[in-house]
Design a protein around this motif. Sequence first.
Motif, PDB file in Angstrom:
ATOM      1  N   ARG A 114      -5.421   3.690  -2.250  1.00 11.31           N
ATOM      2  CA  ARG A 114      -6.580   4.322  -1.392  1.00 11.31           C
ATOM      3  C   ARG A 114      -7.567   3.322  -0.815  1.00 11.31           C
ATOM      4  O   ARG A 114      -7.976   3.283   0.293  1.00 11.31           O
ATOM      5  CB  ARG A 114      -7.156   5.531  -2.056  1.00 11.31           C
ATOM      6  N   ALA A 115      -8.051   2.636  -1.787  1.00 12.69           N
ATOM      7  CA  ALA A 115      -9.187   1.651  -1.472  1.00 12.69           C
ATOM      8  C   ALA A 115      -8.780   0.603  -0.418  1.00 12.69           C
ATOM      9  O   ALA A 115      -9.532   0.228   0.676  1.00 12.69           O
ATOM     10  CB  ALA A 115      -9.766   0.996  -2.445  1.00 12.69           C
ATOM     11  N   ALA A 116      -7.365   0.264  -0.602  1.00 15.21           N
ATOM     12  CA  ALA A 116      -6.742  -0.898   0.464  1.00 15.21           C
ATOM     13  C   ALA A 116      -6.672  -0.071   1.524  1.00 15.21           C
ATOM     14  O   ALA A 116      -6.837  -0.630   2.714  1.00 15.21           O
ATOM     15  CB  ALA A 116      -5.575  -1.082  -0.274  1.00 15.21           C
ATOM     16  N   MET A 117      -6.000   1.181   1.875  1.00 17.87           N
ATOM     17  CA  MET A 117      -5.885   1.804   2.814  1.00 17.87           C
ATOM     18  C   MET A 117      -7.310   2.284   3.507  1.00 17.87           C
ATOM     19  O   MET A 117      -7.550   1.862   4.972  1.00 17.87           O
ATOM     20  CB  MET A 117      -5.115   3.316   2.895  1.00 17.87           C
ATOM     21  N   GLU A 118      -8.366   2.500   2.910  1.00 18.27           N
ATOM     22  CA  GLU A 118      -9.745   2.848   3.545  1.00 18.27           C
ATOM     23  C   GLU A 118     -10.126   1.616   4.169  1.00 18.27           C
ATOM     24  O   GLU A 118     -10.890   1.481   5.031  1.00 18.27           O
ATOM     25  CB  GLU A 118     -10.813   3.152   2.478  1.00 18.27           C
ATOM     26  N   SER A 119      -9.840   0.119   3.600  1.00 16.42           N
ATOM     27  CA  SER A 119     -10.456  -1.113   4.088  1.00 16.42           C
ATOM     28  C   SER A 119      -9.600  -1.273   5.528  1.00 16.42           C
ATOM     29  O   SER A 119     -10.281  -1.726   6.296  1.00 16.42           O
ATOM     30  CB  SER A 119      -9.985  -2.142   3.177  1.00 16.42           C
ATOM     31  N   GLU A 178      -9.153   8.180  14.984  1.00 16.92           N
ATOM     32  CA  GLU A 178      -7.910   8.742  15.471  1.00 16.92           C
ATOM     33  C   GLU A 178      -7.042   7.611  15.817  1.00 16.92           C
ATOM     34  O   GLU A 178      -5.809   7.676  15.573  1.00 16.92           O
ATOM     35  CB  GLU A 178      -8.104   9.643  16.894  1.00 16.92           C
ATOM     36  N   VAL A 179      -7.618   6.452  16.119  1.00 21.81           N
ATOM     37  CA  VAL A 179      -6.878   5.364  16.693  1.00 21.81           C
ATOM     38  C   VAL A 179      -6.392   4.833  15.205  1.00 21.81           C
ATOM     39  O   VAL A 179      -5.167   4.323  15.166  1.00 21.81           O
ATOM     40  CB  VAL A 179      -7.525   4.266  17.300  1.00 21.81           C
ATOM     41  N   ALA A 180      -7.245   4.781  14.199  1.00 20.01           N
ATOM     42  CA  ALA A 180      -6.574   4.271  12.930  1.00 20.01           C
ATOM     43  C   ALA A 180      -5.456   5.243  12.244  1.00 20.01           C
ATOM     44  O   ALA A 180      -4.621   4.557  11.708  1.00 20.01           O
ATOM     45  CB  ALA A 180      -7.778   4.280  11.704  1.00 20.01           C
ATOM     46  N   ILE A 184       0.784  -1.316   0.061  1.00 19.04           N
ATOM     47  CA  ILE A 184      -0.039  -0.054  -0.098  1.00 19.04           C
ATOM     48  C   ILE A 184       0.794   1.302  -0.026  1.00 19.04           C
ATOM     49  O   ILE A 184       0.662   2.113  -0.820  1.00 19.04           O
ATOM     50  CB  ILE A 184      -1.043  -0.003   1.249  1.00 19.04           C
ATOM     51  N   MET A 185       1.921   1.401   1.031  1.00 17.00           N
ATOM     52  CA  MET A 185       2.782   2.576   1.104  1.00 17.00           C
ATOM     53  C   MET A 185       3.415   2.513  -0.271  1.00 17.00           C
ATOM     54  O   MET A 185       3.575   3.746  -0.713  1.00 17.00           O
ATOM     55  CB  MET A 185       3.805   2.479   2.151  1.00 17.00           C
ATOM     56  N   ASN A 186       4.115   1.551  -0.622  1.00 14.57           N
ATOM     57  CA  ASN A 186       4.919   1.703  -1.896  1.00 14.57           C
ATOM     58  C   ASN A 186       4.235   2.043  -3.062  1.00 14.57           C
ATOM     59  O   ASN A 186       4.507   2.825  -3.922  1.00 14.57           O
ATOM     60  CB  ASN A 186       5.434   0.268  -2.147  1.00 14.57           C
TER      61      ASN A 186
END
Length: 204
Positions: free
Chosen positions: A130-135, A161-163, A111-113
């Motif tokens: 973005r979709a993967a991070m939202e998940s 906030e935790v996320a 995701i980061m890469n």
Amino acid sequence: MAPTAARPRKGEITRLRILERAAPVFNQRGYAGASMAEIVEATGLEKGGIYNHFGSKDDLARESFSFAISRIVDAFAEAQAGVEGLDRLTRIVSVFGDWADAPLIPGGCPIMNTAIESDDTHPALARQARAAMESWHRLIGAIVKEAKQRGEIVASVDPYEVATVVTATLEGSLMLAKLFRDPGQMHRAVRHVTEYVDSLRKGE
């Protein structure tokens, strides 16, 4: 008698093998940096054989990213098996830390890469990242909400906030670990995030 599971077809097996071997190439080299020659070498197939299963390098890159994310999702699901509430998040953080020494997908977090490389250059891959991070954020949010329902944490704890704190700390430490070639950067962050998650519990 229970029905026998259908065996995967030869084409499906080949397709999966391509994804398994191409995903690390894209994750380590990036979309622009990964040449078809490298992918041919990694898969052991000629370019034509690869294109029999994927219409273009774009298609292969997008599906390789999806494959990498599916591996991570499966690993997180396995880590959460048998536990409930906030312990689910602690398990996930622990698994993330294990990847400091033995990455699930060589090259680090896809995701980061992908987000860094494709932000301004490959909109389709950027959308997938973005979709993967939202998940991932939804998963953390669901765990926090479950912990609230179980009375483990106070109602004022903000799932978003935790996320953000968990994601920023872990992903940032992964970047440092790669930059300095020092897994200790991640191990320290994992210990810190674990302590942070435990501090959310009532009475902590």
